[in-house]
Design a protein around this motif. Structure first.
Motif, PDB file in Angstrom:
ATOM      1  N   ASN A 169       0.812  -1.210   0.000  1.00 36.64           N
ATOM      2  CA  ASN A 169       0.000   0.000   0.000  1.00 36.64           C
ATOM      3  C   ASN A 169       0.849   1.265   0.000  1.00 36.64           C
ATOM      4  O   ASN A 169       0.325   2.378   0.147  1.00 36.64           O
ATOM      5  N   LEU A 170       2.149   1.084  -0.149  1.00 36.63           N
ATOM      6  CA  LEU A 170       3.068   2.217  -0.231  1.00 36.63           C
ATOM      7  C   LEU A 170       3.482   2.440  -1.684  1.00 36.63           C
ATOM      8  O   LEU A 170       3.221   1.613  -2.556  1.00 36.63           O
ATOM      9  N   PHE A 171       4.152   3.551  -1.936  1.00 36.09           N
ATOM     10  CA  PHE A 171       4.616   3.876  -3.285  1.00 36.09           C
ATOM     11  C   PHE A 171       6.038   3.364  -3.432  1.00 36.09           C
ATOM     12  O   PHE A 171       6.968   3.843  -2.769  1.00 36.09           O
ATOM     13  N   ASN A 172       6.230   2.373  -4.289  1.00 34.88           N
ATOM     14  CA  ASN A 172       7.528   1.714  -4.463  1.00 34.88           C
ATOM     15  C   ASN A 172       8.253   2.255  -5.685  1.00 34.88           C
ATOM     16  O   ASN A 172       7.726   2.203  -6.805  1.00 34.88           O
ATOM     17  N   ILE A 173       9.462   2.759  -5.468  1.00 34.40           N
ATOM     18  CA  ILE A 173      10.251   3.381  -6.534  1.00 34.40           C
ATOM     19  C   ILE A 173      11.588   2.660  -6.669  1.00 34.40           C
ATOM     20  O   ILE A 173      12.199   2.273  -5.667  1.00 34.40           O
ATOM     21  N   ALA A 174      12.047   2.520  -7.907  1.00 35.23           N
ATOM     22  CA  ALA A 174      13.405   2.036  -8.182  1.00 35.23           C
ATOM     23  C   ALA A 174      14.183   3.157  -8.861  1.00 35.23           C
ATOM     24  O   ALA A 174      13.667   3.837  -9.757  1.00 35.23           O
ATOM     25  N   LEU A 175      15.419   3.357  -8.426  1.00 36.00           N
ATOM     26  CA  LEU A 175      16.307   4.385  -8.972  1.00 36.00           C
ATOM     27  C   LEU A 175      17.543   3.699  -9.525  1.00 36.00           C
ATOM     28  O   LEU A 175      18.279   3.043  -8.781  1.00 36.00           O
ATOM     29  N   LEU A 176      17.779   3.843 -10.835  1.00 35.55           N
ATOM     30  CA  LEU A 176      18.798   3.009 -11.482  1.00 35.55           C
ATOM     31  C   LEU A 176      19.308   3.650 -12.763  1.00 35.55           C
ATOM     32  O   LEU A 176      18.541   4.218 -13.533  1.00 35.55           O
TER      33      LEU A 176
END
Length: 424
Positions: A169-176
């Protein structure tokens, strides 16, 4: 709850412009391009402050070289300080141009409690960091990975973890920083779009590709912040994202570049004379102006025109100076390609059953032009190979040869029908 962030990549502080040496005599251009990258970077900082974003993501290649010059370091540190003082968190991952090994802890002396996170320097090289809004409430999770050295041949996605049950229920981000859809021989973190989608993250903030992407939904390259040569045409800037809970509400590209490169194609067929041609050209260029300090345009002129013989060196010089003057030295023509042909009545040629009609039909027959090129290609194969063309350059070469063949066919038709036309 609502929150917002910006996605920036490929700032390339310290990288020179590669196509502007021809303008070194022009003080106006020199002044603009000398400070263009710094100005664009500061516009990004100002944008983040004006939108009061919760955090900023920087997806690698912040510097152009591991041997960072002092001025570039100051530009970055000053910008990051403004964000930190405004309560905006920054997450910066390292790419192939600025690998982790190039960041000196004495210069970038952020501790683990700082709002400035350089992934691998004051965090683990792969890390999972809770994301909070400016009031301190947890809104998401960031997963990020840095290049340790210039080359990164492994699939970087093997380091990333699935979303945990309590993170759904959270906002999941990937930085790559990575080479999406590259083959395994790439040394720039090769991985696939399909693999990325399988993680079901809410947003992938990617770096490495200079041109912004727009067709992969929540998997985005923001592109470089500023084009540096004639190959990097079109808009450059950042992505601005507004979200609520675990849903993206807005995902927009924001152009912020200071210098713009454009390829402008214009059909001059509607023009009756040079004056009309000048007006058409200025009208077309005007569509590309606005929002930046300098436009450098490569102009490709096409069309079947009556004033064909007047498109010459004098025309190029007059046009270039006129454009520079009329647009208050904010537009320069960097190159003009003349792909026009002499005027001939094409309706008449369509009905011609003689040799002139056959020549005209050849000009319009893509298969015949390709066949003619294939014969040429075979005849001069060694010469072509010695040019060391890459695939893109070879395709441009083929296209140019066929365009010139078509143009010469049309000109020949014009000479036959209008022997006094002085077609060239």
């Amino acid at each position: 709850m609502e929150f917002s962030f910006i996605h920036v990549a490929d700032i390339h502080l310290g990288r020179p412009f590669s196509d502007l040496s021809k303008y070194s005599y022009d003080e106006n251009v020199k002044k603009i391009y000398k400070t263009a990258v710094e100005k664009t970077f500061n516009k990004i900082i100002d944008f983040a402050l004006s939108k009061n974003v919760d955090f900023v993501l920087i997806a690698g290649d912040t510097f152009d070289s591991g041997e960072q010059d002092f001025a570039s370091k100051l530009i970055l540190k000053d910008g990051l300080k403004k964000l930190e003082e405004a309560g905006i968190s920054v997450f910066l991952t390292c790419g192939n141009h600025d690998p982790l090994s190039s960041y000196n802890k004495n210069t970038f002396n952020y501790d683990e409690n700082s709002k400035i996170k350089i992934i691998g320097l004051n965090t683990p090289i792969y890390c999972e960091i809770p994301l909070n809004n400016k009031t301190g409430e947890k809104i998401g999770v960031l997963r990020a990975l840095s290049f340790k050295e210039e080359k990164f041949s492994d699939n970087p996605l093997k380091f990333f973890t699935p979303i945990k049950e309590d993170e759904k229920n959270l906002f999941n981000i990937a930085l790559l920083h990575c080479d999406l859809n590259a083959d395994s021989s790439s040394t720039y973190a090769p991985c696939s779009l399909t693999e990325m989608k399988n993680f079901n993250y809410n947003y992938w903030a990617l770096g490495h590709i200079q041109i912004p992407s727009s067709d992969n939904g929540n998997i985005q390259y923001s592109g470089s912040i500023q084009g540096r040569n004639t190959k990097e045409t079109g808009v450059h800037g950042i992505r601005y994202i507004k979200a609520e809970n675990n849903q993206i509400k807005e995902n927009i590209f924001v152009p912020l570049d200071t210098i713009r490169f454009e390829d402008i194609n214009l059909d001059l067929s509607p023009a009756e004379d040079l004056t009309c041609a000048f007006n058409l050209i200025e009208e077309e260029i005007n569509k590309f102006t606005g929002g930046y300090d300098l436009l450098l345009a490569r102009l490709n002129l096409t069309g079947n025109i009556k004033f064909f013989k007047e498109i010459n060196a004098e025309f190029y010089n007059v046009l270039s100076e006129k454009i520079k003057t009329d647009f208050s030295q904010k537009v320069y023509i960097s190159q003009i390609t003349n792909s026009t042909s002499a005027f001939v009545d094409e309706e008449l040629l369509k009905e011609d059953e003689g040799i002139t009609g056959e020549i005209y039909k050849t000009a319009g027959d893509e298969n015949m032009l390709q066949s003619a090129f294939d014969n040429l290609d075979n005849a001069v194969k060694n010469a072509i190979l010695n040019c060391n063309f890459n695939n893109e350059e070879y395709e441009i070469f083929v296209k140019t040869v066929k365009q010139n063949a078509k143009k010469e066919c049309i000109n020949l038709c014009n000479i036959i029908y209008n022997p006094d036309s002085e077609a060239q």
